[in-house]
Design a protein around this motif. Structure first.
Motif, PDB file in Angstrom:
ATOM      1  N   PRO A   1       0.841  -1.206   0.000  1.00  0.00           N
ATOM      2  CA  PRO A   1       0.000   0.000   0.000  1.00  0.00           C
ATOM      3  C   PRO A   1       0.877   1.258   0.000  1.00  0.00           C
ATOM      4  N   ASP A   2       0.299   2.365  -0.458  1.00  0.00           N
ATOM      5  CA  ASP A   2       1.052   3.620  -0.540  1.00  0.00           C
ATOM      6  C   ASP A   2       1.428   4.150   0.837  1.00  0.00           C
TER       7      ASP A   2
ATOM      8  N   ASN B   1      -3.655  -5.818 -12.228  1.00  0.00           N
ATOM      9  CA  ASN B   1      -3.599  -5.120 -10.943  1.00  0.00           C
ATOM     10  C   ASN B   1      -4.176  -3.717 -11.096  1.00  0.00           C
ATOM     11  N   ARG B   2      -3.794  -3.046 -12.196  1.00  0.00           N
ATOM     12  CA  ARG B   2      -4.312  -1.695 -12.444  1.00  0.00           C
ATOM     13  C   ARG B   2      -5.823  -1.736 -12.701  1.00  0.00           C
TER      14      ARG B   2
ATOM     15  N   GLN C   1      -7.499  -2.228  -9.359  1.00  0.00           N
ATOM     16  CA  GLN C   1      -7.407  -1.009  -8.552  1.00  0.00           C
ATOM     17  C   GLN C   1      -8.493   0.002  -8.905  1.00  0.00           C
ATOM     18  N   GLN C   2      -8.873   0.030 -10.192  1.00  0.00           N
ATOM     19  CA  GLN C   2      -9.958   0.938 -10.602  1.00  0.00           C
ATOM     20  C   GLN C   2     -11.261   0.601  -9.896  1.00  0.00           C
TER      21      GLN C   2
ATOM     22  N   GLY D   1     -11.283  -0.690  -6.720  1.00  0.00           N
ATOM     23  CA  GLY D   1     -11.011  -0.755  -5.280  1.00  0.00           C
ATOM     24  C   GLY D   1     -10.286  -2.011  -4.836  1.00  0.00           C
TER      25      GLY D   1
ATOM     26  N   GLY E   1      -7.011  -5.112  -5.974  1.00  0.00           N
ATOM     27  CA  GLY E   1      -5.591  -5.112  -6.305  1.00  0.00           C
ATOM     28  C   GLY E   1      -5.019  -6.508  -6.239  1.00  0.00           C
TER      29      GLY E   1
ATOM     30  N   SER F   1      -5.201 -10.774 -10.022  1.00  0.00           N
ATOM     31  CA  SER F   1      -5.688  -9.714  -9.166  1.00  0.00           C
ATOM     32  C   SER F   1      -7.159  -9.931  -8.850  1.00  0.00           C
TER      33      SER F   1
ATOM     34  N   ALA G   1     -11.038  -8.047  -6.978  1.00  0.00           N
ATOM     35  CA  ALA G   1     -11.748  -6.889  -6.435  1.00  0.00           C
ATOM     36  C   ALA G   1     -13.162  -7.312  -6.061  1.00  0.00           C
TER      37      ALA G   1
END
Ligand SMILES: [Mn+2]
Length: 334
Positions: free
Chosen positions: A125-126, A291-292, A295-296, A298, A300, A306, A308
């Protein structure tokens, strides 16, 4: 020994080793519905730390699947029953890097003052919330990271730990088929066989204990396959069952078969779990970054695998996903 393992540790990994080996009482945890990588890595790490005299409890949101009984017969896997956490100085997250992934346990972990360490190969995570991380996104599995930890602290894996690490590796590489299968992984596999792992026995245990309705369930799921984006995208919708409940199917075989279609680059399995909620499993055969995509919505995971959780019924969610995938491709092709 361990000649094949990635020998160089980052400063961050060295710091994580100190925290991991310095805590007298440790809780190992993982993500909801822990998979083979998660519980295999936990089996191995728990044995390693116990051999050093540390007290270890494994506590996951859910129990391991019965196919992993060759581990769970010898390792105690606690599952959340709303109990207070065992006494601890350290919480270790394996195969996930966000507390929310521990589901029902997340609140109790958050409330704990203990140090928290991540052992993981997912995208971090960021915002850094952990005290230390033994992390490498290029590692094929979390179990492989535990083997690196064993090598770094100079400890040999016992047969059970070796089985744990092998479980991690084969489940996360699709039995050495996916692009994360590298020299380190295969070299370690060879060492694990020398340490007592029987690959054929493990294959039978993990993949050849399906119930008799499995082929029909897979057949029904496969008969719903839809191709979009000129055949580059395959959708596998799994609507609610006729009883209004989510269908329970082991989807790995279906995903494998759809991925085997020459033109297919991306496979999206959309499983409806309530009247207005779906779970996405996304797999990529190429450089397409799922993954991207996740992520769109929510979610990952990894570039090639990946997931969601997405609001809407299976038809609505599939439509949203087709649009999102197409616009990602347009951006690449432009
Ligand atoms: Mn994993």
């Amino acid at each position: 020994m361990h000649a094949s393992l990635h020998p160089i540790l980052s400063d961050e990994q060295v710091a994580a080793l100190e925290v991991l080996t310095g805590a007298p009482r440790v809780i190992l945890t993982g993500h909801v519905r822990p998979d083979g990588d998660c519980i295999g890595a936990q089996a191995a790490l728990s044995r390693l730390l116990q051999a050093r005299g540390q007290t270890v409890h494994i506590l996951n949101p859910d129990l391991p699947e019965t196919r992993y009984s060759y581990l769970s017969n010898d390792v105690t896997y606690g599952a959340d029953e709303g109990q207070a956490l065992p006494e601890h100085d350290l919480i270790v997250l394996l195969d996930c890097s966000e507390l929310s992934r521990t589901g029902s346990l997340a609140e109790r972990f958050e409330a704990s003052d203990a140090q928290k360490v991540i052992v993981d190969h997912h995208v971090l995570p960021d915002v850094m919330w952990w005290d230390a991380a033994f992390h490498d996104q290029t590692a094929s599995s979390t179990g492989l990271l535990v083997a690196r930890i064993a090598a770094a602290i100079g400890q040999e894996l016992d047969t059970l730990s070796a089985r744990g690490v092998f479980t991690s590796m084969v489940t996360d590489t699709g039995w050495f088929k996916y692009s994360n299968t590298d020299a380190e992984t295969l070299g370690l596999a060879s060492e694990l066989v020398r340490l007592g792992v029987d690959p054929s026995e493990m294959f039978q245990a993990i993949y050849q204990r399906q119930p008799d309705h499995h082929p029909r369930s897979v057949g029904r799921l496969l008969s719903g396959v839809r191709y979009e984006s000129g055949g580059r995208l395959a959708l596998l919708p799994l609507p609610l069952g006729s009883d209004g409940r989510p269908q329970v199917v082991d989807t790995d075989d279906a995903l494998d078969l759809v991925r085997s279609v020459e033109n297919v680059e991306v496979v999206l399995l959309v499983r409806q779990v309530t009247s207005n909620l779906c779970k996405l499993s996304a797999r990529s055969k190429t450089t397409f970054n799922v993954n991207r995509l996740a992520q769109q919505f929510g979610g990952g995971g990894h570039v090639k695998a990946s997931g969601a959780t997405i609001e809407g019924n299976v038809t609505e969610v599939c439509q949203q996903l087709v649009t999102a995938v197409d616009s990602m491709w347009e951006a690449v092709d432009a």
